[in-house]
Design a protein around this motif. Structure first.
Motif, short mmCIF file in Angstrom:
data_model
loop_
_atom_site.label_atom_id
_atom_site.label_comp_id
_atom_site.label_asym_id
_atom_site.label_seq_id
_atom_site.Cartn_x
_atom_site.Cartn_y
_atom_site.Cartn_z
N VAL A 27 3.84 6.91 -10.46
CA VAL A 27 4.92 8.24 -10.43
C VAL A 27 6.36 8.23 -9.90
N TYR A 28 6.72 7.29 -8.86
CA TYR A 28 8.42 7.23 -8.88
C TYR A 28 8.56 6.15 -9.65
N GLY A 29 7.90 5.78 -10.19
CA GLY A 29 8.85 4.29 -11.04
C GLY A 29 9.35 3.10 -9.63
N ALA A 30 8.74 3.05 -9.24
CA ALA A 30 9.59 1.91 -7.90
C ALA A 30 8.01 0.83 -7.06
N ASP A 31 8.35 -0.04 -6.39
CA ASP A 31 7.64 -0.93 -6.40
C ASP A 31 7.19 0.13 -5.00
N TYR A 32 6.23 -1.08 -4.52
CA TYR A 32 5.80 -0.45 -2.50
C TYR A 32 6.27 -0.73 -2.08
N PHE A 42 7.10 2.21 0.52
CA PHE A 42 6.31 2.75 1.84
C PHE A 42 6.77 2.07 2.59
N GLY A 43 8.04 1.24 2.46
CA GLY A 43 8.27 0.11 3.37
C GLY A 43 7.73 -0.89 3.75
N VAL A 44 6.93 -1.64 3.56
CA VAL A 44 5.77 -2.64 3.01
C VAL A 44 5.73 -3.44 2.38
N GLU A 45 5.93 -4.89 3.55
CA GLU A 45 6.02 -6.21 2.49
C GLU A 45 4.58 -6.75 1.85
N ARG A 89 -4.57 4.11 -4.39
CA ARG A 89 -3.26 5.06 -4.03
C ARG A 89 -1.80 4.91 -4.02
N VAL A 90 -1.27 3.83 -3.68
CA VAL A 90 -0.30 3.18 -3.17
C VAL A 90 0.19 3.10 -4.75
N TYR A 91 -0.44 2.10 -5.64
CA TYR A 91 -0.25 1.96 -6.66
C TYR A 91 0.44 3.06 -8.05
N ALA A 92 -0.73 4.38 -7.40
CA ALA A 92 -0.63 5.67 -8.41
C ALA A 92 0.51 6.29 -7.89
#
Length: 308
Positions: free
Chosen positions: A115-120, A124-127, A108-111
């Motif tokens: 969609v948004y064209g940005a890294d997680y 999501f604010g997670v490392e 879900r995160v990678y999907a």
């Protein structure tokens, strides 16, 4: 409850966003080869190939992204894709609280990243994302009760093909009479699978007679579709969604490893397992041969997902 209008709008926006990465109909294998050749020609580093080359990958990304976005829209009253973006960290916390598997969370995160064209980290604010552990894998480890429903002659033929050459669903559905090959005293099945990648999988010797008979019997299957002027062997009804093909691929991998070991193919170079399988080891030469026949390129994938 998200209204039908909002749901349709989000679906449209997700598909529009994913169209930037839509490579369906193209060969990922060919793209990788071209990128490697270009890197060698220009003496630069290899550029990682990204994009959604398989229809199954595209469909999965659409479905998983919408699960998250509809939850956000329902909870926070969002109506558009960009309105949902500030609440992605809240949805990530929700997935963690519900105890979803590392595989589900990462998909879900990678999907959503696609969609948004940005890294997680930005979205999501997670490392780091949750680690996936082999011991936690449940799917495909055994035959489910639902499999007892699928035993028509055509479905049994599909099972035999899967056991004999480790084919995936797409590879089996694309088989034609011309895909059975005999070379150097061995029988092979030519498969075209996800991303357009092609491979020739060796048929286990104990299934050679059965495979020859199946290809002969289903060469003119009236239920199967014709593609590119060629008649396919099997109809779609021969492969229900819950047929345990991954389980049968694992059987093929295990049988093939034993076959190569009996043929003296061991190189003596060992692959040592880690974590919960520490102390176990396999021959790297045999693993590479098994991996090639499965359509993979890494020994650790074969050990983790097939040799359990």
């Amino acid at each position: 409850m998200v209204s039908s209008r909002v749901s349709k709008r989000l679906t449209h926006e997700v598909k529009t966003a994913l169209s930037q990465n839509d490579k369906r109909g193209q060969s990922k294998h060919t793209a990788k080869q071209a990128a490697r050749a270009e890197a060698q020609r220009t003496h630069t580093s290899y550029t990682q190939i990204t994009g959604l080359y398989a229809t199954s990958s595209y469909s999965t990304y659409v479905k998983q992204a919408l699960v998250a976005l509809r939850w956000i829209a329902d909870r926070y009253g969002c109506k558009r894709l960009e309105e949902c973006r500030p609440y992605l960290p809240a949805y990530y916390a929700e997935m963690q609280a519900r105890g979803l598997s590392a595989w589900t969370v990462r998909t879900r995160v990678y999907a959503l990243c696609s969609v948004y064209g940005a890294d997680y980290a930005t979205l999501f604010g997670v490392e780091n994302l949750p680690a996936r552990h082999r011991a936690a894998i449940k799917r495909g480890r055994q035959i489910s009760a639902s499999d007892s429903r699928h035993h028509t002659p055509e479905q049994e033929a599909v099972r035999t093909i899967a056991r004999a050459c480790g084919a995936r669903r797409g590879g089996i559905l694309g088989l034609t009479a011309e895909d059975l090959l005999s070379r150097n005293g061995h029988l092979y099945v030519h498969l075209t699978e996800k991303g357009g990648k092609e491979r020739e999988a060796i048929v286990l010797p104990e299934y050679e007679a059965d495979v020859r008979e199946i290809f002969s019997d289903y060469a003119e299957n009236p239920k199967a579709a014709a593609t590119g002027g060629k008649q396919r062997l099997f109809s779609r009804t021969a492969l229900p969604k819950d047929m345990p093909l991954h389980y049968l691929r694992a059987q093929y991998a295990q049988d093939l490893y034993r076959y190569y070991a009996a043929q003296g193919a061991a190189t003596g170079e060992l692959y040592h397992c880690r974590a919960d399988r520490k102390g176990q080891c396999y021959d790297k030469g045999i693993l590479k041969a098994v991996s090639l026949n499965l359509g993979h390129s890494r020994c650790d994938v074969v050990v983790s997902h097939y040799l359990w």
